[in-house]
Design a protein around this motif. Structure first.
Motif, PDB file in Angstrom:
ATOM      1  N   LEU A 125      -6.233   2.531  -5.041  1.00 36.02           N
ATOM      2  CA  LEU A 125      -6.452   2.568  -3.596  1.00 36.02           C
ATOM      3  C   LEU A 125      -7.410   3.694  -3.213  1.00 36.02           C
ATOM      4  O   LEU A 125      -8.299   3.511  -2.384  1.00 36.02           O
ATOM      5  CB  LEU A 125      -5.115   2.731  -2.865  1.00 36.02           C
ATOM      6  N   ALA A 140      -9.319   1.346   1.389  1.00 40.19           N
ATOM      7  CA  ALA A 140      -8.467   0.325   1.990  1.00 40.19           C
ATOM      8  C   ALA A 140      -9.251  -0.934   2.356  1.00 40.19           C
ATOM      9  O   ALA A 140      -8.751  -2.051   2.218  1.00 40.19           O
ATOM     10  CB  ALA A 140      -7.784   0.893   3.227  1.00 40.19           C
ATOM     11  N   LYS A 141     -10.493  -0.776   2.814  1.00 41.43           N
ATOM     12  CA  LYS A 141     -11.274  -1.949   3.221  1.00 41.43           C
ATOM     13  C   LYS A 141     -11.590  -2.848   2.036  1.00 41.43           C
ATOM     14  O   LYS A 141     -11.493  -4.070   2.118  1.00 41.43           O
ATOM     15  CB  LYS A 141     -12.558  -1.519   3.922  1.00 41.43           C
ATOM     16  N   MET A 195      -9.922  -2.991  -0.743  1.00 37.44           N
ATOM     17  CA  MET A 195      -8.670  -3.556  -1.251  1.00 37.44           C
ATOM     18  C   MET A 195      -8.258  -4.780  -0.435  1.00 37.44           C
ATOM     19  O   MET A 195      -7.814  -5.771  -0.997  1.00 37.44           O
ATOM     20  CB  MET A 195      -7.550  -2.500  -1.215  1.00 37.44           C
ATOM     21  N   SER A 196      -8.416  -4.713   0.891  1.00 39.84           N
ATOM     22  CA  SER A 196      -8.046  -5.865   1.714  1.00 39.84           C
ATOM     23  C   SER A 196      -8.988  -7.037   1.457  1.00 39.84           C
ATOM     24  O   SER A 196      -8.566  -8.195   1.438  1.00 39.84           O
ATOM     25  CB  SER A 196      -8.024  -5.492   3.198  1.00 39.84           C
TER      26      SER A 196
END
Length: 81
Positions: free
Chosen positions: A24, A29-30, A32-33
């Protein structure tokens, strides 16, 4: 039982959490999504293929397996020598 990547690599709960936190941090986060959204169709296709295979196996059952014919060796040998 089912073998997962965590079992193959011998990861336990705390080890897996540390690994996921490192991923992560590295990816953010971007990303990963976006990666998770990209994996959604793959997971659906895998589930559909699994269900289809299970359905085919349940429909085939033991009746689909043909029993081998026993060959009578005396009747199969040529009569003329």
């Amino acid at each position: 039982m089912f073998t997962t990547i965590a079992n193959i690599l011998n990861f336990a709960g705390p080890d897996m959490i540390v690994l996921l936190v490192i991923i992560l941090v590295l990816l953010g986060a971007k990303k990963m999504s976006a990666l998770a959204r990209g994996m959604r169709p793959v997971a659906k296709e895998f589930g559909a293929a699994r269900d289809e295979t299970a359905r085919e196996l349940s429909q085939s059952g033991p009746k689909a397996v043909r029993q081998p014919k026993l060959v009578d060796e005396k009747s199969e040998t040529p009569s003329a020598r």
